[in-house]
Write a protein that holds these residues in place. Structure first.
Motif, PDB file in Angstrom:
ATOM      1  N   LEU A   1     -16.144  -4.161   4.577  1.00  0.00           N
ATOM      2  CA  LEU A   1     -14.787  -4.032   4.052  1.00  0.00           C
ATOM      3  C   LEU A   1     -14.318  -2.583   4.005  1.00  0.00           C
ATOM      4  CD1 LEU A   1     -12.266  -5.005   2.450  1.00  0.00           C
ATOM      5  CD2 LEU A   1     -13.662  -4.870   0.387  1.00  0.00           C
TER       6      LEU A   1
ATOM      7  N   ARG B   1      -4.973   0.941   1.085  1.00  0.00           N
ATOM      8  CA  ARG B   1      -4.558   1.571  -0.173  1.00  0.00           C
ATOM      9  C   ARG B   1      -5.105   2.987  -0.286  1.00  0.00           C
ATOM     10  NH1 ARG B   1      -1.152  -0.919  -3.730  1.00  0.00           N
ATOM     11  NH2 ARG B   1      -2.405  -2.813  -3.670  1.00  0.00           N
ATOM     12  N   PHE B   2      -6.357   3.191   0.120  1.00  0.00           N
ATOM     13  CA  PHE B   2      -6.995   4.483  -0.158  1.00  0.00           C
ATOM     14  C   PHE B   2      -7.432   5.251   1.092  1.00  0.00           C
ATOM     15  CE2 PHE B   2      -7.985   1.699  -3.843  1.00  0.00           C
ATOM     16  CZ  PHE B   2      -7.248   2.385  -4.788  1.00  0.00           C
TER      17      PHE B   2
ATOM     18  N   ARG C   1     -12.409  10.046   1.048  1.00  0.00           N
ATOM     19  CA  ARG C   1     -13.204  10.159  -0.170  1.00  0.00           C
ATOM     20  C   ARG C   1     -13.564   8.803  -0.765  1.00  0.00           C
ATOM     21  NH1 ARG C   1     -13.015   9.274  -5.444  1.00  0.00           N
ATOM     22  NH2 ARG C   1     -10.966   8.347  -5.190  1.00  0.00           N
TER      23      ARG C   1
ATOM     24  N   GLU D   1     -17.256   7.081  -0.808  1.00  0.00           N
ATOM     25  CA  GLU D   1     -17.942   6.950  -2.097  1.00  0.00           C
ATOM     26  C   GLU D   1     -18.280   5.495  -2.389  1.00  0.00           C
ATOM     27  OE1 GLU D   1     -16.068   8.738  -5.446  1.00  0.00           O
ATOM     28  OE2 GLU D   1     -16.187  10.749  -4.617  1.00  0.00           O
ATOM     29  N   LEU D   2     -17.381   4.608  -1.996  1.00  0.00           N
ATOM     30  CA  LEU D   2     -17.633   3.190  -2.259  1.00  0.00           C
ATOM     31  C   LEU D   2     -18.797   2.671  -1.418  1.00  0.00           C
ATOM     32  CD1 LEU D   2     -13.944   1.932  -2.448  1.00  0.00           C
ATOM     33  CD2 LEU D   2     -15.625   1.698  -4.278  1.00  0.00           C
TER      34      LEU D   2
ATOM     35  N   ASP E   1       1.674   2.268  -1.015  1.00  0.00           N
ATOM     36  CA  ASP E   1       2.083   1.002  -1.634  1.00  0.00           C
ATOM     37  C   ASP E   1       2.361  -0.016  -0.540  1.00  0.00           C
ATOM     38  OD1 ASP E   1       2.238   1.327  -4.475  1.00  0.00           O
ATOM     39  OD2 ASP E   1       3.870   2.746  -4.144  1.00  0.00           O
ATOM     40  N   GLY E   2       2.001  -1.254  -0.785  1.00  0.00           N
ATOM     41  CA  GLY E   2       2.391  -2.310   0.134  1.00  0.00           C
ATOM     42  C   GLY E   2       3.893  -2.537   0.030  1.00  0.00           C
TER      43      GLY E   2
ATOM     44  N   LEU F   1      -2.168  -4.918  -0.251  1.00  0.00           N
ATOM     45  CA  LEU F   1      -2.980  -4.053   0.603  1.00  0.00           C
ATOM     46  C   LEU F   1      -4.443  -4.309   0.291  1.00  0.00           C
ATOM     47  CD1 LEU F   1      -1.167  -0.575   0.368  1.00  0.00           C
ATOM     48  CD2 LEU F   1      -1.071  -2.213   2.247  1.00  0.00           C
ATOM     49  N   CYS F   2      -5.326  -3.821   1.160  1.00  0.00           N
ATOM     50  CA  CYS F   2      -6.752  -3.864   0.843  1.00  0.00           C
ATOM     51  C   CYS F   2      -7.207  -2.439   0.580  1.00  0.00           C
ATOM     52  CB  CYS F   2      -7.546  -4.483   1.992  1.00  0.00           C
ATOM     53  SG  CYS F   2      -7.820  -3.363   3.365  1.00  0.00           S
ATOM     54  N   VAL F   3      -8.481  -2.272   0.360  1.00  0.00           N
ATOM     55  CA  VAL F   3      -8.996  -0.955  -0.030  1.00  0.00           C
ATOM     56  C   VAL F   3      -8.755   0.102   1.059  1.00  0.00           C
ATOM     57  CG1 VAL F   3     -11.361  -1.485   0.759  1.00  0.00           C
ATOM     58  CG2 VAL F   3     -11.010   0.250  -0.983  1.00  0.00           C
TER      59      VAL F   3
ATOM     60  N   TYR G   1      -3.374   8.632 -12.650  1.00  0.00           N
ATOM     61  CA  TYR G   1      -2.354   8.788 -11.634  1.00  0.00           C
ATOM     62  C   TYR G   1      -1.736   7.416 -11.416  1.00  0.00           C
ATOM     63  CZ  TYR G   1       0.053   9.631  -7.278  1.00  0.00           C
ATOM     64  OH  TYR G   1       1.026   9.725  -6.323  1.00  0.00           O
TER      65      TYR G   1
ATOM     66  N   LYS H   1     -14.780   3.830  -8.455  1.00  0.00           N
ATOM     67  CA  LYS H   1     -14.491   5.049  -7.685  1.00  0.00           C
ATOM     68  C   LYS H   1     -12.998   5.230  -7.468  1.00  0.00           C
ATOM     69  CE  LYS H   1     -18.884   5.785  -6.602  1.00  0.00           C
ATOM     70  NZ  LYS H   1     -19.627   6.811  -7.335  1.00  0.00           N
TER      71      LYS H   1
ATOM     72  N   LEU I   1       0.182  11.150  -1.217  1.00  0.00           N
ATOM     73  CA  LEU I   1      -0.262  10.973  -2.601  1.00  0.00           C
ATOM     74  C   LEU I   1      -0.815   9.578  -2.828  1.00  0.00           C
ATOM     75  CD1 LEU I   1       2.730  12.752  -4.339  1.00  0.00           C
ATOM     76  CD2 LEU I   1       0.392  13.612  -4.132  1.00  0.00           C
ATOM     77  N   HIS I   2      -0.054   8.584  -2.373  1.00  0.00           N
ATOM     78  CA  HIS I   2      -0.578   7.222  -2.497  1.00  0.00           C
ATOM     79  C   HIS I   2       0.152   6.300  -1.541  1.00  0.00           C
ATOM     80  CE1 HIS I   2       2.807   6.871  -5.443  1.00  0.00           C
ATOM     81  NE2 HIS I   2       2.902   5.664  -4.922  1.00  0.00           N
TER      82      HIS I   2
ATOM     83  N   SER J   1     -11.784  -3.343  -4.835  1.00  0.00           N
ATOM     84  CA  SER J   1     -11.011  -2.100  -4.816  1.00  0.00           C
ATOM     85  C   SER J   1      -9.709  -2.198  -4.021  1.00  0.00           C
ATOM     86  CB  SER J   1     -11.849  -0.932  -4.263  1.00  0.00           C
ATOM     87  OG  SER J   1     -13.075  -0.840  -4.937  1.00  0.00           O
ATOM     88  N   CYS J   2      -9.042  -3.350  -4.080  1.00  0.00           N
ATOM     89  CA  CYS J   2      -7.804  -3.486  -3.312  1.00  0.00           C
ATOM     90  C   CYS J   2      -6.654  -2.758  -3.979  1.00  0.00           C
ATOM     91  CB  CYS J   2      -7.444  -4.954  -3.119  1.00  0.00           C
ATOM     92  SG  CYS J   2      -6.927  -5.789  -4.642  1.00  0.00           S
TER      93      CYS J   2
END
Lengths: 769, 229
Positions: A664, A107-108, A677, A681-682, A91-92, A102-104, B101, B139, A88-89, B193-194
């Motif tokens: 990045l 994190r994602f 995703r 997208e970024l 976390d650092g 965290l970085c992008v 979320y 995004k 789901l997600h 976006s971090c």
């Protein structure tokens, strides 16, 4: 009033109600809300909020693991929906590595693991798809690459048929064994991966060395810090960092050389930026591009590409001239000072200024800032290492630290920032052709005897071939069979056109990966492996911190754990391997690797431990070499380097200097991040960064499609205007197969590190047809 | 090393330790919205008010512990203050902000629940504004300005922890809100976006774009005639 009754009441009054997820949307209220209804809505609203929070908390399992991307190795807690088997997600976690940041990507960037294109069944190439060659039009090069494209499954998959594991393993092991027995062990080679765990890397090199019988085993460290490691081993006797990156807060000055840290080691970058902002650390940034870190620098030198040796020789010239050196340290801890003094004497700042394109006064100013620091740290990245003189670049940085006594204390040290999450560990575990695990030379009879006894077989004492040499061997026919675990050399190696011919020329290729890669198009057998999230293993970060990665998800379909696949192949090739768990493999590895002594799955805990770790209850040793270096004399060697230009200089035909690197949001050949995703997208596509003056001069618009061509190939992609570039230079990231930067790069090698010159080749730029 | 008492229990702490931190070492959690141990305290939400026997209540996250201090963390007066603060914050807080979320429970709502504070009725006379808007341009992060309580956590997370220096404040009075760069939409700013801002945000103001749903459809900003419940 119940929620249902409330909704009925509202509808009766002509209010339109729409449900959207957990929300209710109301339209046409027209004063329909009586005080009772308003109260009911309030009640409903509170209940709804409570219900939603409970729903979010239910069935969510936290798993403490680490990040699968860069060498920083951030500690992460993944929140997993157990019912759906989905992350789901992220976390650092509290850890000395990332302090919850965290970085992008961290994190994602996790949803690639659940991508429908994951390989889930073993595949065997159909007889009709021989002779071998690339299967997709893009990899063949006979069609312009589609934007946004990864390997086209519809085009490639029909050339393979599904197989059982038994059949696929038998074919793979049988064919590799036949090559070994018919043409000798030297006809085989293996590429492991710095994305895999220490355990997997250890088993992989054991299979190649003991099962294949050759030292032809390498991995992408060859493409990233091989030259740094060569220089470090030669000068201070150890290839690892001497201090952790977070100690930058105790440094007076930090030199960041050839590292686009905010893009490639984003969380390490936050510690550097923070040390400057909230602490008293000064930052010196040396880069041909005015990168983001330059915006935070106290001193920024935008040097011409490939002129590092001249610059640092000039720094050392100034340091010696102005006695900003640590004479006691030089006398007690180093050797070779006179030779170094003689060489750098030929590089006064005025000479370097002409080479580097930076004023002599600014070179002096930077050298003084560095030399006057009581404590200085040096960080470097691929901008130093990925040159045909990468080892010389690293030698200069090491000499700088030795001259000023900046190794072995808090706030000082050498820190080549490692690229992959486990490139340190994969190297430690022996995925290097010259050395057994823990850098024990294959040519050293004592070391060989030790491993022969441990592994119960005779071992080859000749160092094996490196990545680019193996590809060269495949092209010439001396390498006939390969086992590729999680590497994608088609996109990651220089001069892709040559790699394509080499891969097509292989008699037999096994690819073990989680997606169909460009490299897999050349495979005879494809084995579906597990992603980072589906396995347990240890990973060693850039700080030498060994951390435990835990299982977060179940593997898809019939995909198998990488270490189990390696064991099966080995056993079927006549060298039986059987382990009960990764912990058992780790124990075997640590028993043979003195640096890892004392580390066990039981004592690594939630935040891991640094190697070496002489006290198993402690956190490991943060600062190395306070008293002596692990060299024969115990001293650090000052190795002088002369400036040499890059292998291919710009000329009238190819007037631009091409620099390649990373962004990045993406990771290497994009197999993971382009299936994520948020990241896709970024950053959906490639671009070539050019200075606005160059765009004007060439009559190009920002965003216009251009052709970038070198002597080896050409790609088409949009131009992007960037005043962070030096005029006359171009930058392209290598993540995008539709404009693969490595079609352009040159496979000129550094003589010591055998690293290719990714950072410098000559190109021409013209509007695309 | 000043020593002080918190709710009658004594503790000695290093000089410079805040009351909030001293209480935490005793296992006393003083409610807070704007503070997080990873950030420099700014003392803006005032929820962490404590009674040190002075005429005025004091914000424990910024007030440094002093020798001989007698701290009370709960009393009728404190409870009334906290209730007032939370009701004010909730009075124009969207019940279900946009398509959000959160990676952690909404701290404002859970503080309200823990302190037994009911959602203020619209008839209660509190001023309630609306229409500070949603920024769905990123995004990965959804910004619901209506749910922002200006606690400054994201500003510190972005500027001091990640040192990206993208988030600041803009506007005056009730129109004050967080802004990206020179008030660009988040997705067009220099944001990298971090996700640190979402991580530290205690309310629904900064949330993650739901990965499984793709980009948010931004119903709340597009269909303004739909009232979000």
């Amino acid at each position: 009033m119940t929620t249902g009754k409330l909704l009925r009441e509202l509808r009766k009054r002509g209010v339109k109600v729409r449900r959207q997820g957990e929300r209710l949307l109301l339209r046409d209220l027209h004063g329909a809300l009586t005080p009772e209804l308003r109260d009911a809505i309030e009640v409903h609203r509170e209940r709804l909020l409570g219900a939603v929070e409970e729903a979010e908390g239910a069935g969510v399992k936290p798993v403490d693991s680490v990040c699968p991307y860069c060498g920083v190795g951030c500690a992460i807690r993944y929140s997993v929906d157990e019912r759906e088997g989905r992350i789901l997600h992220a976390d650092g976690r509290p850890s000395p590595v990332n302090e919850e940041r965290l970085c992008v990507k961290g994190r994602f960037g996790f949803d690639y693991a659940g991508h429908p294109e994951r390989l889930a069944v073993p595949l065997i190439r159909k007889p009709s798809s021989y002779p071998k060659g690339p299967l997709s039009a893009e990899v063949r090069g006979d069609r312009r690459r589609k934007p946004g494209g990864l390997v086209d499954y519809a085009e490639v998959l029909p050339h393979f048929r599904e197989a059982t594991w038994d059949e696929a393993l038998d074919v793979a092991a049988g064919r590799l064994a036949a090559i070994r027995d018919g043409h000798g062990p030297g006809a085989l080679a293996g590429f492991g991966s710095a994305k895999c765990s220490n355990e997997e890397a250890y088993l992989f090199q054991k299979l190649v060395r003991a099962g294949f019988g050759t030292n032809n085993v390498d991995h992408c460290t060859r493409l990233c810090h091989a030259s740094s490691v060569a220089a470090l081993l030669e000068t201070i006797g150890s290839g690892a960092v001497t201090n952790v990156f977070a100690d930058v807060k105790n440094a007076d000055v930090a030199l960041i050389a050839g590292s686009n840290t905010t893009a490639n080691h984003p969380v390490a970058a936050t510690f550097m930026k923070q040390a400057r902002k909230l602490g008293s650390t000064k930052l010196i940034v040396v880069e041909p591009r005015r990168i983001e870190m330059a915006d935070h620098a106290d001193c920024f030198l935008q040097i011409r590409p490939g002129t590092d040796v001249a610059l640092y020789n000039a720094w050392m010239h100034v340091l010696i001239e102005e006695r900003l050196i640590d004479e006691a340290y030089i006398a007690e801890r180093t050797e070779g000072f006179e030779d170094l003094r003689r060489v750098v004497g030929r590089y006064p700042p005025e000479v370097a200024a002409g080479i580097c394109g930076v004023e002599a006064a600014r070179i002096r100013e930077a050298a003084r800032m560095f030399g006057q620091a009581e404590r200085a740290m040096i960080f470097w990245g691929m901008g130093i290492s990925q040159h045909s003189h990468g080892t010389d670049n690293a030698r200069c940085l090491i000499s700088l630290a030795l001259l000023t006594g900046n190794i072995g204390r808090e706030g000082t040290g050498l820190h080549p920032l490692r690229g992959q999450n486990n490139v340190q560990g994969a190297s430690d575990a022996g995925l290097i052709p010259m050395v057994f695990p823990d850098y024990q030379a294959v040519s050293d009879p004592t070391a060989r005897a030790k491993f022969e006894e441990a592994w119960g077989t005779e071992l080859d004492g000749t160092p094996g071939l490196t990545v680019v040499e193996i590809m060269g061997g495949a092209l010439q026919g001396s390498i006939r069979g390969m086992y590729m675990m999680g590497e994608n050399p088609f996109l990651s190696d220089p001069n892709s056109n040559k790699v394509r011919k080499a891969l097509a020329n292989l008699e037999f290729l096994v690819v073990q990966d989680i997606f169909l890669t460009e490299t897999a198009e050349f495979a005879d057998v494809i084995l579906p492996a597990t992603s980072f999230f589906e396995k347990v293993g240890t990973y060693t970060n850039t700080d030498r911190r060994v951390q435990l990665g835990r299982r977060v998800l179940e593997p898809p379909g019939e995909a198998r754990l990488d270490w189990k696949i390696t064991c099966e192949l080995s056993t079927r090739m006549g060298y039986p391997m059987a382990y009960g768990s990764p912990a058992e493999i780790f124990a075997e590895f640590t028993a043979l690797a003195p640096s890892y002594a004392g580390l066990t799955y039981q004592n690594l805990g939630l935040t891991g431990k640094l190697w070496p770790c002489p006290d198993p209850t402690g956190d490991g040793v943060q600062v190395l070499f306070g008293d002596r270096f692990p060299t024969p004399s115990g001293r650090g060697r000052l190795v002088p380097a002369e400036f040499a230009p890059a292998a291919e200089l710009p000329d009238a035909q190819y007037p631009f200097v091409l620099n390649t690197g990373r962004l990045l949001e993406h990771w290497h050949t994009g197999t993971m991040t382009r299936r994520t995703r948020a990241l896709q997208e970024l950053r959906p596509g490639p671009q070539v960064d050019l200075h606005p003056e160059d765009l004007t001069r060439l009559g190009l618009r920002d965003g216009q499609l251009v052709e970038v061509a070198s002597r080896r190939g050409a790609i088409v992609l949009p131009a992007a205007s960037s005043d962070r570039m030096l005029p006359g230079s171009a930058f392209i990231s290598f993540h995008f197969r539709e404009a693969a930067a490595n079609l352009l790069t040159i496979d000129a090698l550094d003589p010591d590190g055998k690293i290719p010159e990714f950072k410098f080749c000559a190109v021409r730029i013209s509007p695309a047809e | 090393m000043p020593s002080l008492t918190v709710d009658g229990r004594s503790i000695e702490v290093p000089a410079g330790t805040t009351i909030w931190e001293a209480a935490r070492r005793l296992g006393v959690e003083i409610p807070v919205l704007c503070h997080d141990p990873r950030l420099e305290p700014v003392g803006v939400c005032r929820l962490c008010l404590v009674d040190v026997g002075e005429k005025k209540l004091t914000a424990s996250c910024v007030r440094v512990a002093e020798e001989g201090m007698e701290v009370r963390t709960s009393s009728e007066r404190l409870a009334a203050c906290r209730q007032g603060l939370i009701e004010l914050l909730l009075s124009d807080y969207p019940a279900r902000p946009a398509d959000r979320y959160k990676t952690a429970p909404d701290l404002l709502v859970s503080q309200a629940r823990d302190l037994g504070i009911r959602w203020p009725s619209p008839a209660g006379g509190f001023p309630a504004g609306d229409g500070r808007g949603i920024d769905a341009s990123s995004k990965v992060i959804l910004v619901d300005h209506q749910a922002c309580i200006l606690c400054d956590r994201c500003v510190r997370g972005c500027d001091d922890v990640q040192v990206n220096e993208v988030i600041g404040r803009t506007g005056k009075g009730y129109a004050t809100r967080i802004a990206f760069d020179l008030d660009q939409p988040m997705g067009q700013s220099t944001c990298v976006s971090c996700g640190e801002c979402e991580k530290v945000c205690p309310t629904g103001a900064l949330s993650l774009v739901r990965p499984e749903r793709g980009a948010p459809d931004a119903v709340a900003s597009a269909d303004t005639d739909w009232e979000v419940l």
